[in-house]
Each structure stands twice: as structure tokens, then as C-alpha cells.
Design a protein around this motif. Structure first.
Motif, PDB file in Angstrom:
ATOM      1  N   CYS A  30       4.539  -8.247  -2.508  1.00 58.55           N
ATOM      2  CA  CYS A  30       3.289  -8.060  -3.245  1.00 58.55           C
ATOM      3  C   CYS A  30       3.303  -6.721  -3.975  1.00 58.55           C
ATOM      4  O   CYS A  30       3.745  -5.708  -3.431  1.00 58.55           O
ATOM      5  N   ILE A  31       2.814  -6.729  -5.201  1.00 63.71           N
ATOM      6  CA  ILE A  31       2.670  -5.499  -5.980  1.00 63.71           C
ATOM      7  C   ILE A  31       1.188  -5.178  -6.066  1.00 63.71           C
ATOM      8  O   ILE A  31       0.378  -6.034  -6.407  1.00 63.71           O
ATOM      9  N   TYR A  32       0.854  -3.932  -5.749  1.00 69.79           N
ATOM     10  CA  TYR A  32      -0.512  -3.418  -5.860  1.00 69.79           C
ATOM     11  C   TYR A  32      -0.516  -2.258  -6.835  1.00 69.79           C
ATOM     12  O   TYR A  32       0.339  -1.372  -6.753  1.00 69.79           O
ATOM     13  N   LEU A  33      -1.491  -2.254  -7.763  1.00 70.98           N
ATOM     14  CA  LEU A  33      -1.631  -1.101  -8.624  1.00 70.98           C
ATOM     15  C   LEU A  33      -3.059  -0.896  -9.071  1.00 70.98           C
ATOM     16  O   LEU A  33      -3.817  -1.832  -9.247  1.00 70.98           O
ATOM     17  N   ASP A  34      -3.378   0.393  -9.182  1.00 70.37           N
ATOM     18  CA  ASP A  34      -4.631   0.814  -9.795  1.00 70.37           C
ATOM     19  C   ASP A  34      -4.364   0.882 -11.291  1.00 70.37           C
ATOM     20  O   ASP A  34      -3.534   1.687 -11.736  1.00 70.37           O
ATOM     21  N   MET A  35      -5.056   0.073 -12.069  1.00 70.66           N
ATOM     22  CA  MET A  35      -4.799   0.032 -13.501  1.00 70.66           C
ATOM     23  C   MET A  35      -5.090   1.358 -14.209  1.00 70.66           C
ATOM     24  O   MET A  35      -4.400   1.669 -15.177  1.00 70.66           O
ATOM     25  N   PRO A  36      -6.054   2.193 -13.744  1.00 73.22           N
ATOM     26  CA  PRO A  36      -6.230   3.481 -14.417  1.00 73.22           C
ATOM     27  C   PRO A  36      -4.983   4.375 -14.330  1.00 73.22           C
ATOM     28  O   PRO A  36      -4.771   5.231 -15.173  1.00 73.22           O
ATOM     29  N   VAL A  37      -4.166   4.170 -13.317  1.00 73.33           N
ATOM     30  CA  VAL A  37      -2.962   4.969 -13.134  1.00 73.33           C
ATOM     31  C   VAL A  37      -1.767   4.303 -13.811  1.00 73.33           C
ATOM     32  O   VAL A  37      -0.895   4.975 -14.345  1.00 73.33           O
ATOM     33  N   GLY A  38      -1.714   2.982 -13.773  1.00 72.03           N
ATOM     34  CA  GLY A  38      -0.657   2.243 -14.443  1.00 72.03           C
ATOM     35  C   GLY A  38       0.456   1.788 -13.529  1.00 72.03           C
ATOM     36  O   GLY A  38       0.531   2.179 -12.364  1.00 72.03           O
ATOM     37  N   PRO A  39       1.339   0.952 -14.065  1.00 68.44           N
ATOM     38  CA  PRO A  39       2.380   0.317 -13.247  1.00 68.44           C
ATOM     39  C   PRO A  39       3.471   1.257 -12.744  1.00 68.44           C
ATOM     40  O   PRO A  39       4.178   0.917 -11.810  1.00 68.44           O
ATOM     41  N   ALA A  40       3.607   2.438 -13.308  1.00 61.15           N
ATOM     42  CA  ALA A  40       4.646   3.357 -12.840  1.00 61.15           C
ATOM     43  C   ALA A  40       4.316   3.930 -11.462  1.00 61.15           C
ATOM     44  O   ALA A  40       5.199   4.467 -10.792  1.00 61.15           O
ATOM     45  N   ALA A  41       3.066   3.805 -11.022  1.00 64.87           N
ATOM     46  CA  ALA A  41       2.651   4.314  -9.707  1.00 64.87           C
ATOM     47  C   ALA A  41       2.082   3.186  -8.858  1.00 64.87           C
ATOM     48  O   ALA A  41       1.050   3.327  -8.215  1.00 64.87           O
ATOM     49  N   ALA A  42       2.778   2.055  -8.866  1.00 70.89           N
ATOM     50  CA  ALA A  42       2.374   0.906  -8.054  1.00 70.89           C
ATOM     51  C   ALA A  42       2.935   1.067  -6.639  1.00 70.89           C
ATOM     52  O   ALA A  42       3.709   1.986  -6.361  1.00 70.89           O
ATOM     53  N   ALA A  43       2.530   0.158  -5.760  1.00 73.78           N
ATOM     54  CA  ALA A  43       3.109   0.062  -4.416  1.00 73.78           C
ATOM     55  C   ALA A  43       3.587  -1.372  -4.248  1.00 73.78           C
ATOM     56  O   ALA A  43       2.996  -2.298  -4.812  1.00 73.78           O
ATOM     57  N   ARG A  44       4.638  -1.559  -3.473  1.00 74.39           N
ATOM     58  CA  ARG A  44       5.190  -2.910  -3.291  1.00 74.39           C
ATOM     59  C   ARG A  44       5.445  -3.169  -1.815  1.00 74.39           C
ATOM     60  O   ARG A  44       6.075  -2.367  -1.125  1.00 74.39           O
ATOM     61  N   GLY A  45       4.953  -4.313  -1.365  1.00 76.61           N
ATOM     62  CA  GLY A  45       5.132  -4.713   0.026  1.00 76.61           C
ATOM     63  C   GLY A  45       3.986  -4.236   0.899  1.00 76.61           C
ATOM     64  O   GLY A  45       3.372  -3.205   0.618  1.00 76.61           O
ATOM     65  N   PRO A  46       3.666  -4.980   1.949  1.00 70.96           N
ATOM     66  CA  PRO A  46       2.516  -4.661   2.797  1.00 70.96           C
ATOM     67  C   PRO A  46       2.513  -3.237   3.356  1.00 70.96           C
ATOM     68  O   PRO A  46       1.479  -2.561   3.329  1.00 70.96           O
ATOM     69  N   ASP A  47       3.639  -2.750   3.849  1.00 76.46           N
ATOM     70  CA  ASP A  47       3.661  -1.416   4.455  1.00 76.46           C
ATOM     71  C   ASP A  47       3.359  -0.332   3.433  1.00 76.46           C
ATOM     72  O   ASP A  47       2.558   0.575   3.695  1.00 76.46           O
ATOM     73  N   ASP A  48       3.994  -0.411   2.267  1.00 82.36           N
ATOM     74  CA  ASP A  48       3.767   0.612   1.249  1.00 82.36           C
ATOM     75  C   ASP A  48       2.382   0.495   0.621  1.00 82.36           C
ATOM     76  O   ASP A  48       1.773   1.507   0.258  1.00 82.36           O
ATOM     77  N   ILE A  49       1.872  -0.716   0.498  1.00 79.55           N
ATOM     78  CA  ILE A  49       0.506  -0.882  -0.016  1.00 79.55           C
ATOM     79  C   ILE A  49      -0.489  -0.221   0.934  1.00 79.55           C
ATOM     80  O   ILE A  49      -1.398   0.490   0.498  1.00 79.55           O
ATOM     81  N   VAL A  50      -0.306  -0.408   2.216  1.00 79.29           N
ATOM     82  CA  VAL A  50      -1.199   0.222   3.190  1.00 79.29           C
ATOM     83  C   VAL A  50      -1.060   1.744   3.127  1.00 79.29           C
ATOM     84  O   VAL A  50      -2.064   2.463   3.164  1.00 79.29           O
ATOM     85  N   LYS A  51       0.160   2.263   2.992  1.00 80.55           N
ATOM     86  CA  LYS A  51       0.330   3.719   2.833  1.00 80.55           C
ATOM     87  C   LYS A  51      -0.488   4.211   1.645  1.00 80.55           C
ATOM     88  O   LYS A  51      -1.156   5.243   1.719  1.00 80.55           O
ATOM     89  N   ARG A  52      -0.411   3.480   0.544  1.00 79.88           N
ATOM     90  CA  ARG A  52      -1.128   3.855  -0.682  1.00 79.88           C
ATOM     91  C   ARG A  52      -2.640   3.825  -0.455  1.00 79.88           C
ATOM     92  O   ARG A  52      -3.348   4.742  -0.828  1.00 79.88           O
ATOM     93  N   LEU A  53      -3.142   2.759   0.136  1.00 85.24           N
ATOM     94  CA  LEU A  53      -4.577   2.619   0.359  1.00 85.24           C
ATOM     95  C   LEU A  53      -5.116   3.694   1.308  1.00 85.24           C
ATOM     96  O   LEU A  53      -6.221   4.197   1.117  1.00 85.24           O
ATOM     97  N   LYS A  54      -4.338   4.032   2.319  1.00 84.69           N
ATOM     98  CA  LYS A  54      -4.779   5.013   3.306  1.00 84.69           C
ATOM     99  C   LYS A  54      -5.019   6.385   2.680  1.00 84.69           C
ATOM    100  O   LYS A  54      -5.864   7.137   3.166  1.00 84.69           O
ATOM    101  N   ILE A  55      -4.299   6.723   1.625  1.00 86.05           N
ATOM    102  CA  ILE A  55      -4.481   8.036   0.994  1.00 86.05           C
ATOM    103  C   ILE A  55      -5.940   8.228   0.601  1.00 86.05           C
ATOM    104  O   ILE A  55      -6.528   9.274   0.851  1.00 86.05           O
TER     105      ILE A  55
END
Length: 147
Positions: A30-55
Motif C-alpha cells: 500500500c502507498i500512502y501520501l499526503d497530497m500537500p507534500v507530494g509523492p516524493a514523501a510517500a510511505a509504502r507498506g503497513p509498517d512504514d505507513i504507521v511510522k509516518r502516521l505516528k509522527i
């Protein structure tokens, strides 16, 4: 399971900040991204998406997602909703979102959030950007060309 139920379940887990439950709704790639930041700062996969969200969400005193309009074509789901963020220092923000999800085989494979980052920056504590800048960024995935 209907795609709408998958998306509703994921958002319920996120609203509860139940990170392990949240992961069960996401595909391995799965790819997760905040569109205001753009695709260069996306997260991929459940573990990394959770790391991103936790910030952004883990330091909050309280966080809640409020449901809104959901529209689906059977694969893609557009979800209009809002979130309320409250910091222990007293600041709070109401953030309006439109989230786009693609669901395949009962898992979210793509998640894009459209929102106004200025609305958050205008209401967050002064240290918010500094805290973000010093966070673990090992989750960063460049999804340019994939989304």
C-alpha cells in the motif's frame, strides 16, 4: 467485504490509534501520501505507513476522525471527513479532508489525503514543525510515477 466497509474499518482503527488493527486493512505494498507534500514523501507498506502516521498523531492528547460523505465505484473510494487534533499544550485544529482509497482483495492498496497543511500549521504548537523535522524519516518512499 464491501470496499466501503474496508475504508470505514481502517478509519475507525486510525481514530482509535490502534496501529496494529490499522495495519490489517493495508496491503503489503500500500502507498500512502499526503497530497500537500507530494509523492516524493510517500510511505509504502503497513509498517512504514504507521511510522509516518505516528509522527503527527501519536504526540496528540486526543485525535478523532469524524465520518462524512463516502462515494465508491466498487474499487475506488472517495471519503470526505474531518479530523480534530488536540495537543497537551492546549492548541487544537479541525482539519477538513478528502481521502481517496483504492481497495483490492479486501485491502487498501492506495491512500491519498487531500487537505490544507496551512490549517494545521496555523493551529499547531510552535514546536510542531521542529518535532516533525527531527522525527524518524526511514519511512520515506518516492512514489513519483506510481500514483
Amino acid at each position: 467485504m464491501p470496499v466501503e466497509k474496508v475504508v470505514e474499518g481502517m478509519w475507525a482503527a486510525l481514530s482509535a490509534r490502534d496501529w496494529e488493527q490499522l495495519k490489517t486493512f493495508l496491503s503489503w505494498d500500500c502507498i500512502y501520501l499526503d497530497m500537500p507534500v507530494g509523492p516524493a514523501a510517500a510511505a509504502r507498506g503497513p509498517d512504514d505507513i504507521v511510522k509516518r502516521l505516528k509522527i503527527g498523531l501519536e504526540p496528540l492528547a486526543s485525535y478523532e476522525n469524524f465520518p462524512g460523505l463516502m462515494v465508491s465505484n466498487g474499487t475506488d473510494v472517495m471519503y470526505e471527513h474531518h479530523e480534530e487534533w488536540h495537543w497537551a499544550t492546549g492548541e487544537s485544529a479541525v482539519l477538513q479532508f478528502v481521502s481517496v482509497h483504492r481497495v483490492a482483495d479486501g485491502k487498501i492498496t492506495l491512500w491519498k489525503d487531500y487537505w490544507d497543511m496551512g490549517a494545521l500549521a496555523n493551529h499547531a504548537p510552535p514546536t510542531w514543525m521542529e518535532d516533525f523535522a527531527t522525527a524518524d524519516m526511514s519511512w520515506v518512499f518516492d512514489a513519483t510515477g506510481l500514483v
